[in-house]
Design a protein around this motif. Structure first.
Motif, PDB file in Angstrom:
ATOM      1  N   ARG A  27       6.845   5.164  -1.503  1.00  0.00           N
ATOM      2  CA  ARG A  27       5.964   5.542  -0.396  1.00  0.00           C
ATOM      3  C   ARG A  27       4.593   5.976  -0.901  1.00  0.00           C
ATOM      4  NH1 ARG A  27      10.144   8.897   3.434  1.00  0.00           N
ATOM      5  NH2 ARG A  27      11.305   7.075   4.116  1.00  0.00           N
ATOM      6  N   ARG A  28       4.589   6.664  -2.029  1.00  0.00           N
ATOM      7  CA  ARG A  28       3.307   7.109  -2.590  1.00  0.00           C
ATOM      8  C   ARG A  28       2.468   5.907  -3.016  1.00  0.00           C
ATOM      9  NH1 ARG A  28       1.150   8.752  -7.553  1.00  0.00           N
ATOM     10  NH2 ARG A  28       3.047   8.208  -8.674  1.00  0.00           N
ATOM     11  N   ARG A  31       1.059   3.891   0.088  1.00  0.00           N
ATOM     12  CA  ARG A  31       0.141   4.595   0.987  1.00  0.00           C
ATOM     13  C   ARG A  31      -1.297   4.343   0.532  1.00  0.00           C
ATOM     14  NH1 ARG A  31       1.478  10.604   1.004  1.00  0.00           N
ATOM     15  NH2 ARG A  31       1.390  10.012  -1.159  1.00  0.00           N
ATOM     16  N   HIS A  32      -2.187   4.129   1.478  1.00  0.00           N
ATOM     17  CA  HIS A  32      -3.591   3.878   1.156  1.00  0.00           C
ATOM     18  C   HIS A  32      -4.444   4.950   1.829  1.00  0.00           C
ATOM     19  CE1 HIS A  32      -2.473   0.088  -0.578  1.00  0.00           C
ATOM     20  NE2 HIS A  32      -1.808  -0.219   0.521  1.00  0.00           N
ATOM     21  N   ASP A  33      -4.773   5.971   1.077  1.00  0.00           N
ATOM     22  CA  ASP A  33      -5.587   7.055   1.617  1.00  0.00           C
ATOM     23  C   ASP A  33      -7.079   6.737   1.601  1.00  0.00           C
ATOM     24  OD1 ASP A  33      -3.330   8.532   2.069  1.00  0.00           O
ATOM     25  OD2 ASP A  33      -3.471   9.618   0.171  1.00  0.00           O
ATOM     26  N   HIS A  34      -7.467   5.865   0.716  1.00  0.00           N
ATOM     27  CA  HIS A  34      -8.879   5.531   0.579  1.00  0.00           C
ATOM     28  C   HIS A  34      -9.015   4.015   0.446  1.00  0.00           C
ATOM     29  CE1 HIS A  34      -7.184   5.763  -3.445  1.00  0.00           C
ATOM     30  NE2 HIS A  34      -8.150   4.968  -3.841  1.00  0.00           N
ATOM     31  N   GLN A  41      -5.083  -3.079  -4.604  1.00  0.00           N
ATOM     32  CA  GLN A  41      -4.135  -3.056  -3.496  1.00  0.00           C
ATOM     33  C   GLN A  41      -2.934  -3.958  -3.803  1.00  0.00           C
ATOM     34  OE1 GLN A  41      -5.856  -4.248   0.221  1.00  0.00           O
ATOM     35  NE2 GLN A  41      -4.135  -3.501   1.409  1.00  0.00           N
TER      36      GLN A  41
END
Length: 62
Positions: A27-28, A31-34, A41
């Motif tokens: 999951r970490r 996840r795309h926070d930025h 990617q």
């Protein structure tokens, strides 16, 4: 006639914990926070998929 049966012992100690840890890491990584560049990617998606496949293999006992 002697018959021999091969049985594989499965290590169950800590497997659940390992699978949960892999899920957290997957999951970490997915996840795309930025905003990220496409190559990064794709690399992150590959890592997440590898972690998912590891989980499946562990659950099957491979």
């Amino acid at each position: 006639m002697t018959t021999t049966t091969k049985t594989r012992l499965r290590a169950t100690t800590g497997v659940g914990r390992l699978v949960r840890r892999l899920e957290i890491e997957r999951r970490r990584w997915s996840r795309h926070d930025h905003p990220v560049i496409p190559t990064e990617q794709a690399w992150q998606a590959g890592v997440a998929e590898g972690l998912r496949l590891a989980q499946v293999a562990i659950r099957k006992g491979v």
